[in-house]
Scaffold this motif. Structure first.
Motif, PDB file in Angstrom:
ATOM      1  N   ALA A  48       0.961  34.645  54.583  1.00 17.87           N
ATOM      2  CA  ALA A  48       1.354  35.857  53.862  1.00 17.87           C
ATOM      3  C   ALA A  48       2.626  35.617  53.058  1.00 17.87           C
ATOM      4  N   GLY A  49       3.551  34.832  53.596  1.00 15.58           N
ATOM      5  CA  GLY A  49       4.783  34.526  52.874  1.00 15.58           C
ATOM      6  C   GLY A  49       4.518  33.722  51.611  1.00 15.58           C
ATOM      7  N   PHE A  50       3.673  32.709  51.734  1.00 18.80           N
ATOM      8  CA  PHE A  50       3.313  31.914  50.564  1.00 18.80           C
ATOM      9  C   PHE A  50       2.554  32.764  49.541  1.00 18.80           C
ATOM     10  N   GLY A  51       1.685  33.628  50.016  1.00 18.77           N
ATOM     11  CA  GLY A  51       0.933  34.502  49.125  1.00 18.77           C
ATOM     12  C   GLY A  51       1.827  35.472  48.381  1.00 18.77           C
ATOM     13  N   THR A  52       2.828  36.017  49.074  1.00 14.19           N
ATOM     14  CA  THR A  52       3.767  36.940  48.441  1.00 14.19           C
ATOM     15  C   THR A  52       4.576  36.235  47.358  1.00 14.19           C
ATOM     16  N   ILE A  53       5.024  35.008  47.650  1.00 19.30           N
ATOM     17  CA  ILE A  53       5.772  34.241  46.651  1.00 19.30           C
ATOM     18  C   ILE A  53       4.892  33.962  45.438  1.00 19.30           C
ATOM     19  N   ALA A  54       3.644  33.563  45.675  1.00 20.12           N
ATOM     20  CA  ALA A  54       2.734  33.259  44.568  1.00 20.12           C
ATOM     21  C   ALA A  54       2.446  34.506  43.735  1.00 20.12           C
ATOM     22  N   LEU A  55       2.201  35.641  44.393  1.00 15.86           N
ATOM     23  CA  LEU A  55       1.945  36.885  43.662  1.00 15.86           C
ATOM     24  C   LEU A  55       3.152  37.313  42.842  1.00 15.86           C
ATOM     25  N   THR A  56       4.347  37.152  43.410  1.00 18.48           N
ATOM     26  CA  THR A  56       5.561  37.518  42.697  1.00 18.48           C
ATOM     27  C   THR A  56       5.747  36.625  41.479  1.00 18.48           C
ATOM     28  N   ALA A  57       5.475  35.327  41.636  1.00 19.43           N
ATOM     29  CA  ALA A  57       5.615  34.397  40.507  1.00 19.43           C
ATOM     30  C   ALA A  57       4.607  34.715  39.406  1.00 19.43           C
ATOM     31  N   VAL A  58       3.381  35.015  39.783  1.00 19.08           N
ATOM     32  CA  VAL A  58       2.350  35.313  38.786  1.00 19.08           C
ATOM     33  C   VAL A  58       2.628  36.642  38.100  1.00 19.08           C
ATOM     34  N   ALA A  59       3.189  37.605  38.822  1.00 24.74           N
ATOM     35  CA  ALA A  59       3.512  38.900  38.222  1.00 24.74           C
ATOM     36  C   ALA A  59       4.625  38.773  37.190  1.00 24.74           C
ATOM     37  N   GLY A  60       5.481  37.741  37.339  1.00 30.53           N
ATOM     38  CA  GLY A  60       6.503  37.435  36.347  1.00 30.53           C
ATOM     39  C   GLY A  60       7.389  38.616  35.992  1.00 30.53           C
ATOM     40  N   PRO A  61       7.545  38.894  34.702  1.00 27.63           N
ATOM     41  CA  PRO A  61       8.428  39.970  34.256  1.00 27.63           C
ATOM     42  C   PRO A  61       8.015  41.361  34.727  1.00 27.63           C
ATOM     43  N   LEU A  62       6.770  41.519  35.144  1.00 26.39           N
ATOM     44  CA  LEU A  62       6.336  42.836  35.636  1.00 26.39           C
ATOM     45  C   LEU A  62       7.106  43.240  36.890  1.00 26.39           C
ATOM     46  N   ASN A  63       7.705  42.253  37.581  1.00 25.00           N
ATOM     47  CA  ASN A  63       8.523  42.557  38.750  1.00 25.00           C
ATOM     48  C   ASN A  63       9.710  43.448  38.383  1.00 25.00           C
ATOM     49  N   TYR A  64      10.205  43.286  37.172  1.00 23.17           N
ATOM     50  CA  TYR A  64      11.392  44.017  36.759  1.00 23.17           C
ATOM     51  C   TYR A  64      11.091  45.408  36.220  1.00 23.17           C
ATOM     52  N   VAL A  65       9.819  45.761  36.143  1.00 22.65           N
ATOM     53  CA  VAL A  65       9.458  47.126  35.739  1.00 22.65           C
ATOM     54  C   VAL A  65       8.851  47.902  36.902  1.00 22.65           C
ATOM     55  N   GLY A  66       9.040  47.393  38.125  1.00 22.18           N
ATOM     56  CA  GLY A  66       8.640  48.149  39.301  1.00 22.18           C
ATOM     57  C   GLY A  66       7.521  47.560  40.130  1.00 22.18           C
ATOM     58  N   LEU A  67       6.832  46.530  39.655  1.00 19.66           N
ATOM     59  CA  LEU A  67       5.760  45.923  40.431  1.00 19.66           C
ATOM     60  C   LEU A  67       6.367  45.091  41.555  1.00 19.66           C
TER      61      LEU A  67
END
Length: 82
Positions: A48-67
């Motif tokens: 789950a930790g590796f998956g969360t890191i991968a999802l966060t990396a793929v989401a990229g800039p969308l992380n900064y708009v609330g994702l």
């Protein structure tokens, strides 16, 4: 001897380079977001930790708009045969 026409080739290569650069920048921003959320220092590291890191990396800039992608569990993984 005739030379081959190379119509469109330089612009295609340029487009590929720009596209590759944009993908690298997108993933770098995602990795920065994962680092700011301390995903690299929080333990224990599991599926789950590796998956969360991968999802966060793929989401990229969308992380900064609330994702805020997180993976809670990875399900049952097959066990190796004996």
């Amino acid at each position: 001897m005739r030379e081959r026409a190379t119509y469109g080739r330089p612009s295609h290569e340029f487009g590929m380079r720009v596209g590759s650069l944009l993908v690298l920048i997108w993933l770098a921003i995602g990795m920065i977001a994962a680092g700011q959320r301390n995903y690299f220092v929080i333990g224990p590291i599991n599926c789950a930790g590796f998956g969360t890191i991968a999802l966060t990396a793929v989401a990229g800039p969308l992380n900064y708009v609330g994702l805020n992608p997180k993976l809670s569990e990875c399900g049952d993984l097959p066990q190796p045969s004996e």
